[in-house]
Write a protein that holds these residues in place. Structure first.
Motif, PDB file in Angstrom:
ATOM      1  N   PHE A   1       5.555  14.053   4.646  1.00 14.22           N
ATOM      2  CA  PHE A   1       4.436  13.767   3.756  1.00 14.22           C
ATOM      3  C   PHE A   1       4.964  13.290   2.407  1.00 14.22           C
ATOM      4  CE2 PHE A   1       1.463  17.090   5.875  1.00 14.22           C
ATOM      5  CZ  PHE A   1       1.128  16.183   6.844  1.00 14.22           C
ATOM      6  N   GLU A   2       4.346  12.259   1.892  1.00 19.59           N
ATOM      7  CA  GLU A   2       4.624  11.664   0.576  1.00 19.59           C
ATOM      8  C   GLU A   2       5.937  10.892   0.509  1.00 19.59           C
ATOM      9  OE1 GLU A   2       3.950  14.379  -2.630  1.00 19.59           O
ATOM     10  OE2 GLU A   2       1.996  14.972  -1.839  1.00 19.59           O
ATOM     11  N   LYS A   3       6.607  10.694   1.626  1.00 23.48           N
ATOM     12  CA  LYS A   3       7.823   9.881   1.621  1.00 23.48           C
ATOM     13  C   LYS A   3       7.441   8.407   1.554  1.00 23.48           C
ATOM     14  CE  LYS A   3      11.083  13.057   2.637  1.00 23.48           C
ATOM     15  NZ  LYS A   3      12.193  13.348   3.480  1.00 23.48           N
ATOM     16  N   GLN A   4       8.331   7.629   0.922  1.00 24.32           N
ATOM     17  CA  GLN A   4       8.134   6.188   0.782  1.00 24.32           C
ATOM     18  C   GLN A   4       9.431   5.470   1.120  1.00 24.32           C
ATOM     19  OE1 GLN A   4       6.192   4.887  -2.869  1.00 24.32           O
ATOM     20  NE2 GLN A   4       5.753   7.025  -3.338  1.00 24.32           N
ATOM     21  N   ASP A   5       9.311   4.234   1.534  1.00 24.51           N
ATOM     22  CA  ASP A   5      10.478   3.415   1.848  1.00 24.51           C
ATOM     23  C   ASP A   5      10.028   1.962   1.816  1.00 24.51           C
ATOM     24  OD1 ASP A   5      13.070   2.743   2.600  1.00 24.51           O
ATOM     25  OD2 ASP A   5      13.105   4.133   4.295  1.00 24.51           O
ATOM     26  N   THR A   6      10.909   1.056   2.159  1.00 18.74           N
ATOM     27  CA  THR A   6      10.560  -0.354   2.268  1.00 18.74           C
ATOM     28  C   THR A   6      11.192  -0.937   3.530  1.00 18.74           C
ATOM     29  OG1 THR A   6      12.440  -1.042   0.906  1.00 18.74           O
ATOM     30  CG2 THR A   6      10.338  -0.759  -0.219  1.00 18.74           C
ATOM     31  N   ILE A   7      10.516  -1.923   4.076  1.00 18.31           N
ATOM     32  CA  ILE A   7      11.047  -2.759   5.158  1.00 18.31           C
ATOM     33  C   ILE A   7      10.851  -4.181   4.664  1.00 18.31           C
ATOM     34  CG2 ILE A   7      10.808  -3.524   7.542  1.00 18.31           C
ATOM     35  CD1 ILE A   7       9.589  -0.775   8.188  1.00 18.31           C
ATOM     36  N   LYS A   8      11.953  -4.834   4.347  1.00 15.00           N
ATOM     37  CA  LYS A   8      11.902  -6.143   3.696  1.00 15.00           C
ATOM     38  C   LYS A   8      11.042  -6.017   2.437  1.00 15.00           C
ATOM     39  CE  LYS A   8      13.015  -8.965   7.666  1.00 15.00           C
ATOM     40  NZ  LYS A   8      12.750 -10.197   8.379  1.00 15.00           N
ATOM     41  N   ARG A   9       9.925  -6.759   2.353  1.00 22.39           N
ATOM     42  CA  ARG A   9       9.058  -6.684   1.166  1.00 22.39           C
ATOM     43  C   ARG A   9       7.905  -5.705   1.332  1.00 22.39           C
ATOM     44  NH1 ARG A   9       7.300 -12.552   0.368  1.00 22.39           N
ATOM     45  NH2 ARG A   9       7.694 -12.636   2.571  1.00 22.39           N
ATOM     46  N   THR A  10       7.819  -5.060   2.482  1.00 27.05           N
ATOM     47  CA  THR A  10       6.702  -4.151   2.760  1.00 27.05           C
ATOM     48  C   THR A  10       7.016  -2.746   2.259  1.00 27.05           C
ATOM     49  OG1 THR A  10       6.105  -5.418   4.728  1.00 27.05           O
ATOM     50  CG2 THR A  10       5.265  -3.163   4.574  1.00 27.05           C
ATOM     51  N   LYS A  11       6.097  -2.182   1.505  1.00 29.52           N
ATOM     52  CA  LYS A  11       6.211  -0.793   1.085  1.00 29.52           C
ATOM     53  C   LYS A  11       5.573   0.062   2.166  1.00 29.52           C
ATOM     54  CE  LYS A  11       5.916  -2.103  -3.718  1.00 29.52           C
ATOM     55  NZ  LYS A  11       5.108  -2.101  -4.936  1.00 29.52           N
ATOM     56  N   VAL A  12       6.326   1.042   2.673  1.00 24.18           N
ATOM     57  CA  VAL A  12       5.807   1.947   3.689  1.00 24.18           C
ATOM     58  C   VAL A  12       5.629   3.328   3.073  1.00 24.18           C
ATOM     59  CG1 VAL A  12       6.688   0.638   5.652  1.00 24.18           C
ATOM     60  CG2 VAL A  12       8.110   2.374   4.633  1.00 24.18           C
ATOM     61  N   LEU A  13       4.558   4.019   3.476  1.00 27.04           N
ATOM     62  CA  LEU A  13       4.201   5.267   2.814  1.00 27.04           C
ATOM     63  C   LEU A  13       3.483   6.211   3.772  1.00 27.04           C
ATOM     64  CD1 LEU A  13       3.561   6.904   0.116  1.00 27.04           C
ATOM     65  CD2 LEU A  13       1.505   5.530   0.003  1.00 27.04           C
ATOM     66  N   ASN A  14       3.876   7.484   3.733  1.00 28.26           N
ATOM     67  CA  ASN A  14       3.148   8.555   4.400  1.00 28.26           C
ATOM     68  C   ASN A  14       2.471   9.331   3.275  1.00 28.26           C
ATOM     69  OD1 ASN A  14       2.354  11.076   5.425  1.00 28.26           O
ATOM     70  ND2 ASN A  14       4.026  11.141   6.898  1.00 28.26           N
ATOM     71  N   ALA A  15       1.169   9.150   3.127  1.00 24.74           N
ATOM     72  CA  ALA A  15       0.442   9.729   2.000  1.00 24.74           C
ATOM     73  C   ALA A  15       0.269  11.241   2.101  1.00 24.74           C
ATOM     74  CB  ALA A  15      -0.931   9.070   1.875  1.00 24.74           C
ATOM     75  N   GLY A  16       0.417  11.812   3.280  1.00 26.87           N
ATOM     76  CA  GLY A  16       0.259  13.245   3.435  1.00 26.87           C
ATOM     77  C   GLY A  16      -1.195  13.676   3.484  1.00 26.87           C
ATOM     78  N   PRO A  17      -1.426  14.979   3.619  1.00 27.35           N
ATOM     79  CA  PRO A  17      -2.786  15.481   3.829  1.00 27.35           C
ATOM     80  C   PRO A  17      -3.689  15.376   2.605  1.00 27.35           C
ATOM     81  CG  PRO A  17      -1.281  17.302   3.542  1.00 27.35           C
ATOM     82  CD  PRO A  17      -0.441  16.050   3.604  1.00 27.35           C
ATOM     83  N   PHE A  18      -3.108  15.223   1.447  1.00 23.48           N
ATOM     84  CA  PHE A  18      -3.918  15.154   0.229  1.00 23.48           C
ATOM     85  C   PHE A  18      -4.136  13.735  -0.238  1.00 23.48           C
ATOM     86  CE2 PHE A  18      -1.613  19.216   0.220  1.00 23.48           C
ATOM     87  CZ  PHE A  18      -2.697  20.045   0.412  1.00 23.48           C
ATOM     88  N   GLY A  19      -3.533  12.761   0.467  1.00 21.34           N
ATOM     89  CA  GLY A  19      -3.691  11.368   0.109  1.00 21.34           C
ATOM     90  C   GLY A  19      -2.877  11.007  -1.116  1.00 21.34           C
ATOM     91  N   LYS A  20      -3.000   9.783  -1.501  1.00 21.00           N
ATOM     92  CA  LYS A  20      -2.247   9.285  -2.642  1.00 21.00           C
ATOM     93  C   LYS A  20      -3.004   8.097  -3.204  1.00 21.00           C
ATOM     94  CE  LYS A  20       2.450   8.392  -3.983  1.00 21.00           C
ATOM     95  NZ  LYS A  20       2.920   9.616  -4.597  1.00 21.00           N
ATOM     96  N   ILE A  21      -3.093   8.027  -4.496  1.00 21.43           N
ATOM     97  CA  ILE A  21      -3.732   6.889  -5.140  1.00 21.43           C
ATOM     98  C   ILE A  21      -2.644   5.918  -5.559  1.00 21.43           C
ATOM     99  CG2 ILE A  21      -5.096   6.131  -7.110  1.00 21.43           C
ATOM    100  CD1 ILE A  21      -6.501   8.858  -7.005  1.00 21.43           C
ATOM    101  N   ILE A  22      -2.798   4.671  -5.129  1.00 15.84           N
ATOM    102  CA  ILE A  22      -1.841   3.628  -5.493  1.00 15.84           C
ATOM    103  C   ILE A  22      -2.600   2.435  -6.034  1.00 15.84           C
ATOM    104  CG2 ILE A  22      -0.117   4.333  -3.804  1.00 15.84           C
ATOM    105  CD1 ILE A  22      -1.071   1.902  -2.138  1.00 15.84           C
ATOM    106  N   SER A  23      -1.921   1.627  -6.805  1.00 14.91           N
ATOM    107  CA  SER A  23      -2.510   0.376  -7.285  1.00 14.91           C
ATOM    108  C   SER A  23      -2.026  -0.752  -6.390  1.00 14.91           C
ATOM    109  CB  SER A  23      -2.074   0.102  -8.723  1.00 14.91           C
ATOM    110  OG  SER A  23      -2.583   1.090  -9.572  1.00 14.91           O
ATOM    111  N   ILE A  24      -2.968  -1.546  -5.909  1.00 14.34           N
ATOM    112  CA  ILE A  24      -2.575  -2.693  -5.085  1.00 14.34           C
ATOM    113  C   ILE A  24      -3.044  -3.975  -5.759  1.00 14.34           C
ATOM    114  CG2 ILE A  24      -2.440  -1.485  -2.912  1.00 14.34           C
ATOM    115  CD1 ILE A  24      -5.205  -2.444  -2.222  1.00 14.34           C
TER     116      ILE A  24
END
Length: 117
Positions: A94-117
């Motif tokens: 939960f809450e881990k982040q990484d990238t694959i090329k230019r893609t941001k990958v994210l596991n928001a976890g049970p409480f979610g996550k607010i991001i700006s897109i």
């Protein structure tokens, strides 16, 4: 949004649930063909992929020193490079982040996550 999509503003969301335990997912690969057609119909939109299983070989799929994520999802991300790829399934990441090329990958976890897109 399993097996479907929706458009919100400048973004095209593609969704796939699946079981989360498959390393190779033939059903996802079938949906990926439809997703490709949908992306061609929405060329002006930025893509956000939402899946249950995480892509393989990221911080999102590593447990006890081993990667257990989905190769089919990773291949889709490498090929089409969505802006974001959100997944869940692995509670330890939960809450881990990484990238694959230019893609941001994210596991928001049970409480979610607010991001700006």
């Amino acid at each position: 949004i399993h097996g479907s999509h929706f458009v919100m503003g400048d973004y095209l969301f593609l969704g796939y649930g699946g079981d989360g335990f498959s390393v190779i997912d033939p059903l996802f690969m079938l949906y990926a063909r439809q997703f490709e057609k949908t992306m061609k119909q929405n060329k002006d939109k930025q893509v956000i992929l939402v899946t249950h299983a995480p892509p393989q070989k990221t911080k999102l799929d590593k447990i006890h020193g081993y990667h257990c994520g989905n190769k089919s999802i990773r291949q889709f991300i490498e090929k089409f490079q969505p802006v974001y790829a959100f997944s869940g399934h692995i509670h330890e990441n939960f809450e881990k982040q990484d990238t694959i090329k230019r893609t941001k990958v994210l596991n928001a976890g049970p409480f979610g996550k607010i991001i700006s897109i």
